[in-house]
Write a protein that holds these residues in place. Structure first.
Motif, PDB file in Angstrom:
ATOM      1  N   TYR A  85      -3.475   3.335  -0.833  1.00 37.82           N
ATOM      2  CA  TYR A  85      -3.845   3.087  -1.544  1.00 37.82           C
ATOM      3  C   TYR A  85      -3.366   1.574  -2.271  1.00 37.82           C
ATOM      4  O   TYR A  85      -1.828   1.541  -1.500  1.00 37.82           O
ATOM      5  CB  TYR A  85      -4.420   3.933  -2.874  1.00 37.82           C
ATOM      6  N   VAL A 116      -0.533  -0.768  -4.434  1.00 36.99           N
ATOM      7  CA  VAL A 116       0.151  -0.304  -5.275  1.00 36.99           C
ATOM      8  C   VAL A 116       0.178  -1.940  -5.781  1.00 36.99           C
ATOM      9  O   VAL A 116       0.339  -2.755  -5.694  1.00 36.99           O
ATOM     10  CB  VAL A 116       1.339  -0.378  -4.310  1.00 36.99           C
ATOM     11  N   GLU A 138       0.897  -1.632   0.430  1.00 38.42           N
ATOM     12  CA  GLU A 138       0.016  -0.133  -0.136  1.00 38.42           C
ATOM     13  C   GLU A 138       0.938   1.179   0.076  1.00 38.42           C
ATOM     14  O   GLU A 138       1.826   1.345   0.629  1.00 38.42           O
ATOM     15  CB  GLU A 138      -0.971   0.220   1.643  1.00 38.42           C
ATOM     16  N   ASP A 139       0.099   2.297  -0.574  1.00 40.71           N
ATOM     17  CA  ASP A 139       0.942   4.000  -1.028  1.00 40.71           C
ATOM     18  C   ASP A 139       0.936   4.776   0.622  1.00 40.71           C
ATOM     19  O   ASP A 139      -0.162   3.683   1.977  1.00 40.71           O
ATOM     20  CB  ASP A 139       0.814   4.572  -1.480  1.00 40.71           C
ATOM     21  N   ASP A 140       1.008   5.650   1.103  1.00 46.35           N
ATOM     22  CA  ASP A 140       0.957   6.314   2.429  1.00 46.35           C
ATOM     23  C   ASP A 140      -0.322   6.826   2.449  1.00 46.35           C
ATOM     24  O   ASP A 140      -0.665   6.858   3.605  1.00 46.35           O
ATOM     25  CB  ASP A 140       1.783   7.038   2.092  1.00 46.35           C
ATOM     26  N   GLU A 141      -1.258   6.719   1.609  1.00 45.96           N
ATOM     27  CA  GLU A 141      -2.823   6.896   1.623  1.00 45.96           C
ATOM     28  C   GLU A 141      -3.753   5.685   1.775  1.00 45.96           C
ATOM     29  O   GLU A 141      -4.755   5.420   1.379  1.00 45.96           O
ATOM     30  CB  GLU A 141      -3.047   8.126   0.474  1.00 45.96           C
TER      31      GLU A 141
END
Length: 277
Positions: free
Chosen positions: A167, A169, A162-165
Motif C-alpha cells: 500500500y 505510504v 509502499e509498506d510491506d503489504e
C-alpha cells in the motif's frame, strides 16, 4: 526528521555522517566512506527531543560542507546538493521554451503564457489576448516526477513509497511541511516562481525579440494556480529558510522566494508580481 545521511564530495577521502533515531536514542555514525565508521549513542527524554537534535546536527553538518545523498543503501552515491532541484529543472526547461518559441513564425504576438500542468510544461504564444491557447513543450521523454517535491522528501528522509503489504505510504512529518498536501502547495509555489523567472529571461533574450517585443499580457500558471505570494501557508521562518536552502542554489533567487513567502509581501517579491499584473 528521524534519519539523515550526508557525505562530503569536495575532499579526499570522502567522509560520511549518519544520524538516526531508534525510540528515544540518537545514533550517530561517522567516518570515511567505505568503512563502518564510529558510532555513538545518546538517550533523550522523548523522541521529539531526539528528532529536534537530528535537525540541529544536520544543519551543522551542512554548514561544514556535507551534502544530502539520495540513498544510503546504495554504494554508487549520487549527491543531492543544495539547490539541485530548482537549478536542474530551470536549466533543463528554459532551453526547451526558447526552442519552442523559435519554431513559431516571426510575428507580433501579444499573449505569452508559461504553464506547468502537472504533466509537463506548456507554452502559449498568440496574437489574441483572450484566446488562452497553449501547447506542451515537453514530450514523452519528459518525466514529470523530476518536478515532484514529494519524491524529494521520500528520497531525503528515506520514506518508503509502499509498506510491506504494497500500500502507498503517505508522508506524515512532525515539522512543516507536515503532509503531502503542504508539499504539493510548496511545489506549485516554487514552480510558479520558476516560470516567472524564465519568462523574464526569455523576454530579455535578444534572439527572441522578433517574437516577444510586442507582448501585452504575460501569464504564469502552475496547475491552475496563478503566480501569487505564498502567505496562505504560514510555515515557521526557520522552516521556510530550511526549504529554500535545500531547494535553491542562487542567493538572489533564495531572497526572492523568501520575499514572496513573507508574512507581508516585500521588496523583490512585490516587484516581480508587479511585472505580471
Amino acid at each position: 526528521m528521524n534519519e539523515s545521511y550526508l557525505e562530503t564530495t569536495d575532499r579526499k577521502p570522502n567522509r560520511f555522517w549518519k544520524a538516526e533515531r531508534q525510540d528515544n536514542n540518537l545514533i550517530i555514525t561517522e567516518g570515511i566512506v567505505g568503512t563502518e565508521g564510529q558510532k555513538t549513542i545518546t538517550e533523550f527524554e522523548s523522541w521529539d527531543n531526539c528528532e529536534d537534535r537530528i535537525d540541529e546536527l544536520t544543519d551543522d553538518m551542512l554548514d561544514k560542507g556535507y551534502d544530502f545523498l539520495f540513498d544510503d543503501d546504495d554504494t554508487n552515491y549520487e549527491p543531492l546538493k543544495k539547490g539541485e532541484w530548482f537549478e536542474v529543472i530551470y536549466t533543463k526547461i528554459l532551453p526547451l521554451y526558447k526552442r519552442a518559441i523559435l519554431n513559431y513564425p516571426k510575428d507580433h504576438y501579444t499573449y505569452f503564457q508559461l504553464q506547468w500542468t502537472g504533466q509537463g510544461f506548456a507554452l502559449g504564444l498568440t496574437k489574441n489576448i483572450e484566446e488562452n491557447y497553449w501547447e506542451y513543450i515537453t514530450d514523452e521523454t519528459f518525466d514529470e516526477s523530476d518536478c515532484s517535491l514529494n519524491d524529494v522528501y521520500h528520497i531525503l528522509e528515506a520514506i518508503p513509497y509502499e509498506d510491506d503489504e504494497g500500500y502507498l505510504v503517505d508522508i506524515e512529518r512532525q515539522e512543516w511541511p507536515k503532509n503531502e498536501q503542504e508539499i504539493y502547495d510548496l511545489e506549485y509555489f516554487m514552480l510558479n516562481t520558476m516560470l516567472a523567472l524564465m519568462c523574464q529571461e526569455l523576454m530579455a533574450d535578444a534572439e527572441l525579440q522578433p517574437y516577444l517585443s510586442n507582448i501585452k499580457k504575460r501569464v504564469i500558471v502552475a496547475t491552475d494556480r496563478p503566480l501569487q505570494p505564498f502567505k496562505y501557508l504560514a510555515a515557521p521562518i526557520k522552516e521556510r529558510k530550511k526549504m529554500v536552502t535545500l531547494l535553491i542554489k542562487e542567493e538572489a533567487t533564495k531572497l526572492l522566494i523568501l520575499d514572496l513567502w513573507a508574512d507581508q509581501l516585500k521588496d523583490k517579491g512585490a516587484q516581480l508580481l508587479e511585472r505580471f499584473k
